[in-house]
Design an enzyme around this catalytic site. Structure first.
Site, PDB file in Angstrom:
ATOM      1  N   ASP A 152      70.263  -1.614  79.471  1.00  0.00           N
ATOM      2  CA  ASP A 152      70.149  -1.945  78.054  1.00  0.00           C
ATOM      3  C   ASP A 152      70.384  -0.665  77.253  1.00  0.00           C
ATOM      4  OD1 ASP A 152      67.778  -0.517  78.197  1.00  0.00           O
ATOM      5  OD2 ASP A 152      66.494  -2.149  77.509  1.00  0.00           O
ATOM      6  N   HIS A 153      70.125  -0.724  75.953  1.00  0.00           N
ATOM      7  CA  HIS A 153      70.384   0.433  75.094  1.00  0.00           C
ATOM      8  C   HIS A 153      69.549   1.648  75.514  1.00  0.00           C
ATOM      9  CE1 HIS A 153      67.148  -2.020  73.526  1.00  0.00           C
ATOM     10  NE2 HIS A 153      66.623  -0.938  72.990  1.00  0.00           N
TER      11      HIS A 153
ATOM     12  N   THR B  23      61.856   1.773  80.735  1.00  0.00           N
ATOM     13  CA  THR B  23      60.845   2.005  81.768  1.00  0.00           C
ATOM     14  C   THR B  23      61.284   1.560  83.158  1.00  0.00           C
ATOM     15  OG1 THR B  23      59.925  -0.183  81.389  1.00  0.00           O
ATOM     16  CG2 THR B  23      58.953   1.648  80.126  1.00  0.00           C
ATOM     17  N   GLY B  24      62.320   0.762  83.229  1.00  0.00           N
ATOM     18  CA  GLY B  24      62.716   0.139  84.497  1.00  0.00           C
ATOM     19  C   GLY B  24      61.908  -1.103  84.806  1.00  0.00           C
TER      20      GLY B  24
ATOM     21  N   CYS C 130      66.635   0.578  82.280  1.00  0.00           N
ATOM     22  CA  CYS C 130      66.150   0.301  80.926  1.00  0.00           C
ATOM     23  C   CYS C 130      65.188   1.437  80.581  1.00  0.00           C
ATOM     24  CB  CYS C 130      65.527  -1.095  80.809  1.00  0.00           C
ATOM     25  SG  CYS C 130      64.022  -1.397  81.752  1.00  0.00           S
TER      26      CYS C 130
ATOM     27  N   HIS D 152      61.349  -1.082 104.295  1.00  0.00           N
ATOM     28  CA  HIS D 152      60.372  -2.135 104.579  1.00  0.00           C
ATOM     29  C   HIS D 152      60.591  -3.416 103.783  1.00  0.00           C
ATOM     30  CE1 HIS D 152      56.931   0.480 106.462  1.00  0.00           C
ATOM     31  NE2 HIS D 152      58.115   0.714 107.022  1.00  0.00           N
ATOM     32  N   ASN D 153      61.102  -3.286 102.571  1.00  0.00           N
ATOM     33  CA  ASN D 153      61.185  -4.453 101.683  1.00  0.00           C
ATOM     34  C   ASN D 153      62.606  -4.996 101.529  1.00  0.00           C
ATOM     35  OD1 ASN D 153      59.066  -2.298  99.990  1.00  0.00           O
ATOM     36  ND2 ASN D 153      58.266  -4.156 100.953  1.00  0.00           N
TER      37      ASN D 153
ATOM     38  N   ARG E 171      59.263  -6.423 112.328  1.00  0.00           N
ATOM     39  CA  ARG E 171      58.139  -7.133 111.715  1.00  0.00           C
ATOM     40  C   ARG E 171      58.346  -7.320 110.210  1.00  0.00           C
ATOM     41  NH1 ARG E 171      56.839  -1.850 111.957  1.00  0.00           N
ATOM     42  NH2 ARG E 171      55.618  -0.890 110.276  1.00  0.00           N
ATOM     43  N   HIS E 172      59.156  -6.456 109.632  1.00  0.00           N
ATOM     44  CA  HIS E 172      59.398  -6.571 108.186  1.00  0.00           C
ATOM     45  C   HIS E 172      60.263  -7.785 107.856  1.00  0.00           C
ATOM     46  CE1 HIS E 172      57.469  -2.750 107.827  1.00  0.00           C
ATOM     47  NE2 HIS E 172      58.335  -2.200 108.649  1.00  0.00           N
TER      48      HIS E 172
ATOM     49  N   ARG F 151      58.278 -10.832 106.988  1.00  0.00           N
ATOM     50  CA  ARG F 151      57.702 -10.774 105.640  1.00  0.00           C
ATOM     51  C   ARG F 151      58.755 -11.052 104.572  1.00  0.00           C
ATOM     52  NH1 ARG F 151      54.707  -5.533 108.137  1.00  0.00           N
ATOM     53  NH2 ARG F 151      53.210  -6.747 109.351  1.00  0.00           N
TER      54      ARG F 151
ATOM     55  N   ARG G 116      64.086   6.408  80.269  1.00  0.00           N
ATOM     56  CA  ARG G 116      63.388   7.310  79.351  1.00  0.00           C
ATOM     57  C   ARG G 116      62.469   8.289  80.075  1.00  0.00           C
ATOM     58  NH1 ARG G 116      62.147   2.498  75.036  1.00  0.00           N
ATOM     59  NH2 ARG G 116      63.978   2.819  73.720  1.00  0.00           N
TER      60      ARG G 116
ATOM     61  N   GLY H   1      60.958  -3.939  82.736  1.00  0.00           N
ATOM     62  CA  GLY H   1      61.456  -5.238  82.286  1.00  0.00           C
ATOM     63  C   GLY H   1      62.665  -5.682  83.091  1.00  0.00           C
TER      64      GLY H   1
HETATM   65  C1  RB5 Z   1      63.505  -1.326  75.011  1.00  0.00           C
HETATM   66  O1  RB5 Z   1      62.896  -0.732  73.905  1.00  0.00           O
HETATM   67  C2  RB5 Z   1      62.537  -1.341  76.187  1.00  0.00           C
HETATM   68  O2  RB5 Z   1      61.495  -2.224  75.953  1.00  0.00           O
HETATM   69  C3  RB5 Z   1      63.259  -1.678  77.467  1.00  0.00           C
HETATM   70  O3  RB5 Z   1      64.294  -0.776  77.669  1.00  0.00           O
HETATM   71  C4  RB5 Z   1      62.438  -1.634  78.746  1.00  0.00           C
HETATM   72  O4  RB5 Z   1      61.699  -0.472  78.835  1.00  0.00           O
HETATM   73  C5  RB5 Z   1      61.663  -2.850  79.023  1.00  0.00           C
HETATM   74  O5  RB5 Z   1      61.013  -2.967  80.061  1.00  0.00           O
END
Ligand code: RB5
Length: 148
Positions: free
Chosen positions: A8-9, A67-68, A65, A98-99, A132-133, A136, A109, A70
């Site tokens: 995203d942006h 935080t990664g 994004c 494992h996953n 074993r993984h 799961r 950010r 969403g």
């Molecule tokens: C966008 O502002 C922000 O919410 C998005 O990039 C992300 O961090 C959502 O999880």
């Protein structure tokens, strides 16, 4: 590897770096956008990348994004996707071992381009251990089959 990449942006700048790095590392990259810093909705890009991975059009997916978080939540709504958020190389490596994670979501950010390279290198370079993984992972896949 065939890698679908989306952001995203808030992840746009890091995605641009990541695309160049992945291509320079020899991967076949499909960049689904976004292609500018105007505000967009991250689930749209998570859906594009997740669908490509689940259908087999891509071997792995990379999302960015702010935080990664969403992106990972949204991508995991696509049946067959096992997406993880990671900003640490060891967690990224373990997510593959494992996953059998097939999508990684980076916090644009909160990680430097250099850290993103380390994390992605660990993710892409690790191979699912099976054994074993696998049992799961099969149970996770069965959750995709549930109705309602
Ligand atoms: C966008 O502002 C922000 O919410 C998005 O990039 C992300 O961090 C959502 O999880």
């Amino acid at each position: 590897m065939r890698i679908h990449l989306g952001a995203d942006h808030a992840g746009f700048q890091l995605k641009e770096h990541v695309r160049r790095w992945l291509v320079a590392s020899g991967h076949q990259v499909t960049d689904v956008g976004t292609h500018a810093e105007e505000s967009v909705d991250y689930p749209d890009y998570a859906a594009l990348v997740g669908t490509a991975v689940a259908s087999g059009d891509a071997d792995l997916g990379v999302l960015v994004c702010g935080t990664g978080l969403g992106m990972a939540i949204a991508a995991n709504k696509v049946p067959g996707v096992r997406a993880v958020q990671a900003s640490d190389s060891e967690m990224a490596r373990m997510a593959r071992l494992h996953n059998d994670a097939n999508v990684i979501s980076l916090p644009g950010r909160y990680v430097s381009p250099e850290r993103a390279e380390e994390v992605l290198g660990a993710f892409i370079g690790a191979v699912f251990e099976g054994g074993r993984h696998q049992r799961r992972i099969d149970k996770i896949s069965a959750l995709d089959e549930r109705e309602g």
